[in-house]
Design a protein around this motif. Sequence first.
Motif, PDB file in Angstrom:
ATOM      1  N   PRO A 161       0.837  -1.204   0.000  1.00  0.00           N
ATOM      2  CA  PRO A 161       0.000   0.000   0.000  1.00  0.00           C
ATOM      3  C   PRO A 161       0.867   1.249   0.000  1.00  0.00           C
ATOM      4  O   PRO A 161       1.948   1.262   0.592  1.00  0.00           O
ATOM      5  N   ILE A 162       0.406   2.291  -0.676  1.00  0.00           N
ATOM      6  CA  ILE A 162       1.157   3.541  -0.741  1.00  0.00           C
ATOM      7  C   ILE A 162       0.194   4.717  -0.617  1.00  0.00           C
ATOM      8  O   ILE A 162      -0.920   4.668  -1.130  1.00  0.00           O
ATOM      9  N   LYS A 163       0.622   5.725   0.116  1.00  0.00           N
ATOM     10  CA  LYS A 163      -0.083   6.999   0.196  1.00  0.00           C
ATOM     11  C   LYS A 163       0.905   8.057  -0.275  1.00  0.00           C
ATOM     12  O   LYS A 163       2.057   8.074   0.159  1.00  0.00           O
ATOM     13  N   ILE A 164       0.450   8.928  -1.145  1.00  0.00           N
ATOM     14  CA  ILE A 164       1.342   9.905  -1.750  1.00  0.00           C
ATOM     15  C   ILE A 164       0.982  11.294  -1.244  1.00  0.00           C
ATOM     16  O   ILE A 164      -0.159  11.726  -1.354  1.00  0.00           O
ATOM     17  N   GLU A 165       1.974  11.957  -0.668  1.00  0.00           N
ATOM     18  CA  GLU A 165       1.804  13.325  -0.203  1.00  0.00           C
ATOM     19  C   GLU A 165       2.856  14.177  -0.903  1.00  0.00           C
ATOM     20  O   GLU A 165       3.625  13.672  -1.719  1.00  0.00           O
ATOM     21  N   LYS A 167       5.861  15.755  -0.167  1.00  0.00           N
ATOM     22  CA  LYS A 167       7.261  15.337  -0.105  1.00  0.00           C
ATOM     23  C   LYS A 167       7.411  14.057   0.712  1.00  0.00           C
ATOM     24  O   LYS A 167       8.460  13.797   1.281  1.00  0.00           O
ATOM     25  N   THR A 168       6.336  13.277   0.759  1.00  0.00           N
ATOM     26  CA  THR A 168       6.344  12.044   1.549  1.00  0.00           C
ATOM     27  C   THR A 168       5.638  10.932   0.783  1.00  0.00           C
ATOM     28  O   THR A 168       4.587  11.146   0.201  1.00  0.00           O
ATOM     29  N   LEU A 169       6.252   9.759   0.804  1.00  0.00           N
ATOM     30  CA  LEU A 169       5.604   8.535   0.333  1.00  0.00           C
ATOM     31  C   LEU A 169       5.444   7.644   1.556  1.00  0.00           C
ATOM     32  O   LEU A 169       6.432   7.349   2.236  1.00  0.00           O
ATOM     33  N   VAL A 170       4.234   7.242   1.854  1.00  0.00           N
ATOM     34  CA  VAL A 170       4.004   6.315   2.957  1.00  0.00           C
ATOM     35  C   VAL A 170       3.814   4.943   2.324  1.00  0.00           C
ATOM     36  O   VAL A 170       2.784   4.663   1.720  1.00  0.00           O
ATOM     37  N   ILE A 171       4.858   4.117   2.446  1.00  0.00           N
ATOM     38  CA  ILE A 171       4.852   2.796   1.831  1.00  0.00           C
ATOM     39  C   ILE A 171       4.730   1.763   2.937  1.00  0.00           C
ATOM     40  O   ILE A 171       5.582   1.698   3.827  1.00  0.00           O
ATOM     41  N   ASP A 172       3.659   0.981   2.891  1.00  0.00           N
ATOM     42  CA  ASP A 172       3.410  -0.049   3.894  1.00  0.00           C
ATOM     43  C   ASP A 172       3.439   0.550   5.300  1.00  0.00           C
ATOM     44  O   ASP A 172       4.062   0.007   6.210  1.00  0.00           O
ATOM     45  N   ASP A 173       2.794   1.705   5.463  1.00  0.00           N
ATOM     46  CA  ASP A 173       2.658   2.442   6.727  1.00  0.00           C
ATOM     47  C   ASP A 173       3.974   3.003   7.271  1.00  0.00           C
ATOM     48  O   ASP A 173       4.051   3.377   8.436  1.00  0.00           O
ATOM     49  N   VAL A 174       5.021   3.062   6.464  1.00  0.00           N
ATOM     50  CA  VAL A 174       6.288   3.673   6.873  1.00  0.00           C
ATOM     51  C   VAL A 174       6.495   4.924   6.015  1.00  0.00           C
ATOM     52  O   VAL A 174       6.530   4.830   4.790  1.00  0.00           O
TER      53      VAL A 174
END
Length: 184
Positions: A161-165, A167-174
């Motif tokens: 899973p990925i969330k894109i912000e 200047k941040t990529l949250v990959i696998d909740d990290v």
Amino acid sequence: MVATVEVRIFFLTLLSLSYEKFVVTLRMATLSKILVLCVGFALSCNLWAQSREFECRNFDGVWQEKTDIVNSAFLARYTINADSIWYSVNEYDGLNPIRSFGGTYTIDRDSISIRIQYIKRVSHTAICRDQFLPANNQWSILDEGTLVTDTLPAPQLFVLPIKIETKTLVIDDVPFYLITDEQQ
């Protein structure tokens, strides 16, 4: 004959009123259909534009886990360019002979598919105590060996899973923070 003409005029008047109502109703139905089609087309164009913007975003750069501050060594990080990705391990973990692995990737909305094709590791290592590496109770591997690239016989696929912000990529909740948009 006069009665027949009057009846005809009466029926024509009734028919013309009904005809006018029918035409008005038909026109309103047509206009409402056209309006629904236009709104649907506008919404689909908007969604298409949003998806194109998402797909066209540039993720090139070095993304470090947990913080955008680099101290004496890097934490774990992803380096991404147009068609490839590689993951480098936390440099404070002195016991890990694997230095990085990489391959290709695709992003589809809320997931990233990583196809790992190779692993880079240090071969023929020696163990030592390193007072500057607090992880692993100061045990460390010496980089006396050579850096070897092992190509995997078949790529390994991982979908995370990925969330894109911004200047941040949250990959696998990290969270991974963009520390540079230049390749290293």
